[in-house]
Enzyme design. Structure first.
Site, PDB file in Angstrom:
ATOM      1  N   ARG A 108      27.677  65.331  50.076  1.00  0.00           N
ATOM      2  CA  ARG A 108      26.484  65.020  49.264  1.00  0.00           C
ATOM      3  C   ARG A 108      25.316  65.819  49.827  1.00  0.00           C
ATOM      4  NH1 ARG A 108      24.048  59.339  47.137  1.00  0.00           N
ATOM      5  NH2 ARG A 108      25.851  59.627  45.810  1.00  0.00           N
ATOM      6  N   HIS A 135      26.899  65.165  39.381  1.00  0.00           N
ATOM      7  CA  HIS A 135      27.438  63.991  40.075  1.00  0.00           C
ATOM      8  C   HIS A 135      28.781  63.650  39.415  1.00  0.00           C
ATOM      9  CE1 HIS A 135      27.655  60.622  42.592  1.00  0.00           C
ATOM     10  NE2 HIS A 135      26.703  59.854  42.125  1.00  0.00           N
ATOM     11  N   GLN A 138      30.847  60.242  39.846  1.00  0.00           N
ATOM     12  CA  GLN A 138      30.200  59.108  39.171  1.00  0.00           C
ATOM     13  C   GLN A 138      30.586  59.080  37.695  1.00  0.00           C
ATOM     14  OE1 GLN A 138      27.719  56.708  40.407  1.00  0.00           O
ATOM     15  NE2 GLN A 138      28.357  55.805  38.468  1.00  0.00           N
ATOM     16  N   ASP A 227      19.310  56.089  34.028  1.00  0.00           N
ATOM     17  CA  ASP A 227      19.275  56.409  35.464  1.00  0.00           C
ATOM     18  C   ASP A 227      17.804  56.514  35.852  1.00  0.00           C
ATOM     19  OD1 ASP A 227      19.944  57.179  38.032  1.00  0.00           O
ATOM     20  OD2 ASP A 227      20.578  59.210  37.502  1.00  0.00           O
ATOM     21  N   CYS A 267      24.228  53.984  37.089  1.00  0.00           N
ATOM     22  CA  CYS A 267      24.972  54.304  38.324  1.00  0.00           C
ATOM     23  C   CYS A 267      24.387  53.629  39.554  1.00  0.00           C
ATOM     24  CB  CYS A 267      25.022  55.807  38.508  1.00  0.00           C
ATOM     25  SG  CYS A 267      23.413  56.577  38.770  1.00  0.00           S
ATOM     26  N   ARG A 293      34.503  52.642  41.031  1.00  0.00           N
ATOM     27  CA  ARG A 293      34.455  53.956  41.684  1.00  0.00           C
ATOM     28  C   ARG A 293      35.549  54.100  42.731  1.00  0.00           C
ATOM     29  NH1 ARG A 293      29.039  56.396  43.210  1.00  0.00           N
ATOM     30  NH2 ARG A 293      30.348  58.253  43.102  1.00  0.00           N
TER      31      ARG A 293
HETATM   32  N1   CP Z   1      25.726  55.808  42.234  1.00  0.00           N
HETATM   33  C1   CP Z   1      25.735  56.366  43.455  1.00  0.00           C
HETATM   34  O1   CP Z   1      26.144  57.500  43.658  1.00  0.00           O
HETATM   35  O2   CP Z   1      25.278  55.540  44.422  1.00  0.00           O
HETATM   36  P1   CP Z   1      24.965  55.947  45.929  1.00  0.00           P
HETATM   37  O3   CP Z   1      23.790  56.883  45.889  1.00  0.00           O
HETATM   38  O4   CP Z   1      24.633  54.649  46.597  1.00  0.00           O
HETATM   39  O5   CP Z   1      26.167  56.591  46.516  1.00  0.00           O
HETATM   40  N1  NVA Z   2      20.158  60.799  39.622  1.00  0.00           N
HETATM   41  C1  NVA Z   2      20.206  60.002  40.807  1.00  0.00           C
HETATM   42  C2  NVA Z   2      21.588  59.454  40.999  1.00  0.00           C
HETATM   43  C3  NVA Z   2      21.752  58.577  42.201  1.00  0.00           C
HETATM   44  C4  NVA Z   2      23.137  58.101  42.401  1.00  0.00           C
HETATM   45  C5  NVA Z   2      19.778  60.826  42.000  1.00  0.00           C
HETATM   46  O1  NVA Z   2      20.167  61.989  42.119  1.00  0.00           O
HETATM   47  O2  NVA Z   2      19.021  60.299  42.816  1.00  0.00           O
END
Ligand code: CP
Ligand code: NVA
Length: 309
Positions: A108, A135, A138, A227, A267, A293
């Site tokens: 990540r 992502h 997800q 989101d 999410c 997930r």
């Molecule tokens: N939805 C998601 O990716 O959550 P986290 O940022 O907690 O991993």
């Molecule tokens: N769009 C959000 C998703 C978090 C899981 C971000 O990137 O922060």
């Protein structure tokens, strides 16, 4: 070697295979407790390194459980605790070391270039656990959840996104092309998806529907997604952007334009983009969405490790 970095680069039949495998696997471990290993222990002896440059709750835990349930092991690293990026070690060298020590790498990051750079130098599969541009884990999991709840293939449903054109939406757009479902997006004009993404959709001879009126986007929807307006990597003027999204809150009124049995997905984490009434209401399936997930990460891992049934 198969990476899982961007849904745009994965074949439709592989995405469908991953979803199908996750369904079978979820069903077959109903009587097992969380840390019990799946019967065939398909990733016995395999080691996954997870590395995070940004916060995570769900992605981190779901990958931990996923590899454990498949019989393997994992460790979670914070990139700021390594030499990486501090002048002490290049991505190329770090990638070589990761490839020597592990069988898979979940990453990540706040930098898409790093993903590409790792991909170039790794000799083990890499999974994108969220980057500024996508992502994918997800969204594939969310499609699994939708099909589970609606008991229909996603291609037969109207999917609606109300909110920012961010990483999650980019992956949802890619999924809509790969899995042929109707996607309607409600967002302010200034925050529409990037031209590059729209060009890719067109190149693939598909169409998505973008409205600056959220009611039009929600019309006849079977699923409404939202989101956060401000994502982890967003370096915008928060006040200005939040104001632009003032009329894009998912609430009861907006839901009245959707189909009667429309469901809500998010999410997490959440902000002000959805009312409590919707988020915590009957039509919301966000907890099931989060827990699924684990099941989909397992099938993604199997795909990457060349062990998908
Ligand atoms: N939805 C998601 O990716 O959550 P986290 O940022 O907690 O991993
Ligand atoms: N769009 C959000 C998703 C978090 C899981 C971000 O990137 O922060």
């Amino acid at each position: 070697m198969k990476h899982f970095v961007n849904l745009m680069d994965i074949q439709s039949r592989d995405l469908k295979k991953i979803i199908l495998d996750a369904k079978k696997r979820k069903n077959s471990r109903k009587s097992l407790s969380i840390l019990e290993v799946d019967k065939s222990s398909p990733l016995k002896g395999k080691f996954l390194i997870q590395m995070f440059e940004k916060s995570s709750l769900r992605t981190r835990l779901s990958f931990y459980l996923a590899i454990k349930q498949l019989g393997g092991g994992t460790i979670t690293l914070r990139s700021n605790e390594l030499h990486l990026g501090q002048g002490g070690e290049s991505i190329a060298d770090t990638a070589k070391i990761l490839s020597t020590y592990a069988d898979g790498f979940m990453f990540r990051t706040d930098d898409d270039k790093k993903v590409e750079n790792f991909k170039k130098h790794l000799s083990i599969p890499m999974i994108n656990g969220l980057s500024p541009s996508s992502h994918p884990t997800q969204v594939l999991s969310d499609i699994f959840t939708i099909e589970e709840i609606k008991k229909k293939p996603i291609s037969k449903l109207n999917i609606c996104w109300i909110g920012d054109s961010n990483n999650v939406l980019n992956s949802l757009i890619a999924a809509s092309v790969k899995l042929s479902f109707k996607l309607s997006i409600g967002c302010p004009k200034k925050f529409q998806p990037k031209k590059k993404i729209l060009f890719w959709v067109k190149k693939n001879k598909k169409k998505i529907y973008i409205y600056s009126d959220p009611k039009k986007a929600a019309h006849n929807a079977d699923v409404i997604f939202s989101d956060k307006v401000i994502s982890l990597n967003d370096s915008v003027n928060v006040k200005i952007k939040t104001k632009a999204f003032k009329n894009f809150k998912v609430d009861k009124k907006l839901f009245s334009f959707a189909n009667k049995d429309c469901i809500f997905l998010h999410c997490l984490p959440r902000g002000d983009e959805v009312s409590d009434e919707i988020f915590l209401g009957k039509q919301s399936h966000v907890w099931q969405q989060a827990s699924n997930r684990v099941h989909v990460q397992k099938s993604i891992l199997l795909y990457c490790f060349g062990k998908l049934r």
